[in-house]
Write a protein that holds these residues in place. Structure first.
Motif, short mmCIF file in Angstrom:
data_model
loop_
_atom_site.label_atom_id
_atom_site.label_comp_id
_atom_site.label_asym_id
_atom_site.label_seq_id
_atom_site.Cartn_x
_atom_site.Cartn_y
_atom_site.Cartn_z
N ASN A 106 -4.03 11.12 -2.85
CA ASN A 106 -3.91 11.30 -1.40
C ASN A 106 -5.26 11.35 -0.69
O ASN A 106 -5.31 11.52 0.53
CB ASN A 106 -3.11 12.56 -1.08
CG ASN A 106 -1.67 12.45 -1.57
OD1 ASN A 106 -1.10 11.37 -1.59
ND2 ASN A 106 -1.09 13.56 -1.98
N GLU B 144 -7.26 4.10 -2.59
CA GLU B 144 -6.17 3.23 -2.16
C GLU B 144 -5.30 2.86 -3.36
O GLU B 144 -5.81 2.38 -4.38
CB GLU B 144 -6.72 1.95 -1.52
CG GLU B 144 -7.55 2.22 -0.27
CD GLU B 144 -8.05 0.96 0.40
OE1 GLU B 144 -7.72 -0.16 -0.08
OE2 GLU B 144 -8.78 1.07 1.41
N ARG C 202 -15.09 -3.78 2.82
CA ARG C 202 -15.90 -2.68 3.35
C ARG C 202 -17.35 -3.14 3.45
O ARG C 202 -17.98 -3.46 2.43
CB ARG C 202 -15.78 -1.45 2.46
CG ARG C 202 -14.37 -0.89 2.43
CD ARG C 202 -14.38 0.60 2.24
NE ARG C 202 -13.02 1.14 2.27
CZ ARG C 202 -12.75 2.43 2.18
NH1 ARG C 202 -13.74 3.30 2.07
NH2 ARG C 202 -11.50 2.87 2.21
N PRO D 185 -8.27 10.01 1.26
CA PRO D 185 -8.33 8.84 2.14
C PRO D 185 -9.24 7.73 1.62
O PRO D 185 -9.13 6.59 2.07
CB PRO D 185 -8.87 9.42 3.46
CG PRO D 185 -9.48 10.72 3.11
CD PRO D 185 -8.73 11.24 1.93
N ASP D 186 -10.09 8.04 0.64
CA ASP D 186 -10.97 7.03 0.07
C ASP D 186 -10.44 6.47 -1.24
O ASP D 186 -11.17 5.77 -1.97
CB ASP D 186 -12.38 7.60 -0.13
CG ASP D 186 -13.10 7.79 1.19
OD1 ASP D 186 -12.95 6.93 2.08
OD2 ASP D 186 -13.80 8.81 1.35
N GLU E 249 -5.46 0.35 -8.10
CA GLU E 249 -6.01 1.58 -7.53
C GLU E 249 -7.51 1.39 -7.32
O GLU E 249 -8.25 1.10 -8.28
CB GLU E 249 -5.74 2.76 -8.45
CG GLU E 249 -6.15 4.09 -7.87
CD GLU E 249 -5.77 5.26 -8.77
OE1 GLU E 249 -6.52 6.27 -8.74
OE2 GLU E 249 -4.75 5.19 -9.47
N ARG F 172 0.85 -1.19 0.00
CA ARG F 172 0.00 0.00 0.00
C ARG F 172 0.88 1.24 0.00
O ARG F 172 1.85 1.34 0.77
CB ARG F 172 -0.89 -0.01 1.26
CG ARG F 172 -1.69 1.27 1.47
CD ARG F 172 -2.99 1.27 0.72
NE ARG F 172 -3.70 2.55 0.85
CZ ARG F 172 -4.62 2.81 1.78
NH1 ARG F 172 -4.92 1.90 2.68
NH2 ARG F 172 -5.23 3.98 1.79
N ALA G 2 0.59 4.87 0.87
CA ALA G 2 -0.33 5.80 1.56
C ALA G 2 -0.32 7.18 0.92
O ALA G 2 -1.36 7.82 0.76
CB ALA G 2 0.04 5.88 3.03
N TYR H 262 -1.87 0.73 -4.58
CA TYR H 262 -0.97 -0.36 -4.24
C TYR H 262 0.01 -0.60 -5.38
O TYR H 262 -0.35 -0.49 -6.56
CB TYR H 262 -1.74 -1.66 -4.01
CG TYR H 262 -2.73 -1.64 -2.88
CD1 TYR H 262 -2.38 -2.10 -1.62
CD2 TYR H 262 -4.02 -1.14 -3.08
CE1 TYR H 262 -3.30 -2.08 -0.57
CE2 TYR H 262 -4.94 -1.11 -2.03
CZ TYR H 262 -4.57 -1.59 -0.79
OH TYR H 262 -5.48 -1.57 0.25
N CYS I 257 -17.21 0.92 -5.03
CA CYS I 257 -15.77 0.92 -5.27
C CYS I 257 -15.53 0.79 -6.77
O CYS I 257 -16.08 -0.10 -7.42
CB CYS I 257 -15.09 -0.23 -4.54
SG CYS I 257 -13.31 -0.33 -4.86
N ASP J 152 -11.02 3.06 -5.81
CA ASP J 152 -11.62 4.36 -5.53
C ASP J 152 -12.95 4.16 -4.81
O ASP J 152 -13.93 3.68 -5.41
CB ASP J 152 -11.82 5.12 -6.84
CG ASP J 152 -12.27 6.56 -6.64
OD1 ASP J 152 -12.84 6.87 -5.57
OD2 ASP J 152 -12.07 7.37 -7.56
N ARG K 219 -10.10 -6.80 -1.03
CA ARG K 219 -9.98 -5.48 -0.42
C ARG K 219 -11.27 -4.67 -0.62
O ARG K 219 -11.75 -4.00 0.28
CB ARG K 219 -8.77 -4.74 -1.02
CG ARG K 219 -8.56 -3.36 -0.45
CD ARG K 219 -8.15 -3.40 1.01
NE ARG K 219 -8.40 -2.12 1.64
CZ ARG K 219 -9.26 -1.92 2.65
NH1 ARG K 219 -9.93 -2.93 3.16
NH2 ARG K 219 -9.43 -0.73 3.15
#
Length: 199
Positions: free
Chosen positions: A80, A85, A140, A82-83, A100, A42, A44, A87, A109, A102, A136
């Protein structure tokens, strides 16, 4: 709506048929090929140069250009968030694949970007990566829809790969856009099987 029959595409433009696919529940898990020496890390706060290098090494052949054309501030705001990700598929200390996800739309997602460089194509790395993408996304609890789109400029294997992974085609669109090779975003030697038609 486009009329039946042929529709001219202006010189300097490209046209692609886009297929949108979705899954509304996690599919049955498929075999998970062993990938010795490969990890999924990941990122960040992805470095923009790192991201664009990886994006280019994966996507130039398929005329990926949208993220290369974005201003630094706009791209950083996406990566950047936060929602979102991001990798990297790491092999021998170098990123050779991109995932990626979203989650910015509630309950949804988007598999925004998914790809491997030639160094990792074959050997089951795509299946391995997709298994992790699906896990992943559906980790959620509020997720109701996981979706992706692909187009006729992408790898010919992409559409069937997504279907085998559990996605169902739900919509088809036609996208017309400036040829990124003529805009200087990609080299003119990119995607030689797609001819450049100049104005």
């Amino acid at each position: 709506m486009l009329p039946d029959g042929y529709s001219d595409v202006p010189a300097g433009k490209l046209a692609a048929v886009v297929t949108c696919l979705e899954m509304r529940a996690p599919p049955a898990r498929r075999d998970d090929p062993e990938q010795p020496g490969i990890t999924l890390d990941r990122m960040a706060t992805p470095d923009l140069a790192w991201y664009r290098d990886l994006y280019s090494r994966i996507g130039t052949e398929w005329l990926w250009a949208s993220r290369l054309a974005m201003a630094d501030a706009d791209l950083a705001a996406v990566l950047n968030n936060p929602d979102v990700e991001v990798y990297g598929v790491m092999k021998a200390g170098r990123a050779e694949g991109l995932l990626e996800l979203d989650f910015r739309e509630e309950g949804v997602c988007e598999l925004a970007f998914f790809g491997l460089t030639p160094a990792t194509i074959g050997g089951g790395t795509g299946r391995w990566l997709m298994n992790r993408a699906i896990a992943r996304a559906w980790s959620r609890e509020a997720l109701q829809r996981f979706w992706v789109h692909t187009c006729t400029l992408d790898s010919p294997q992409a559409l069937n790969f997504y279907i085998r992974s559990g996605f169902t085609p739900v919509k088809r669109q036609v996208e017309v856009f400036d040829d990124p090779r003529l805009a200087g975003i990609l080299p003119e030697t990119a995607a030689p099987v797609v001819p450049i038609i100049r104005a």
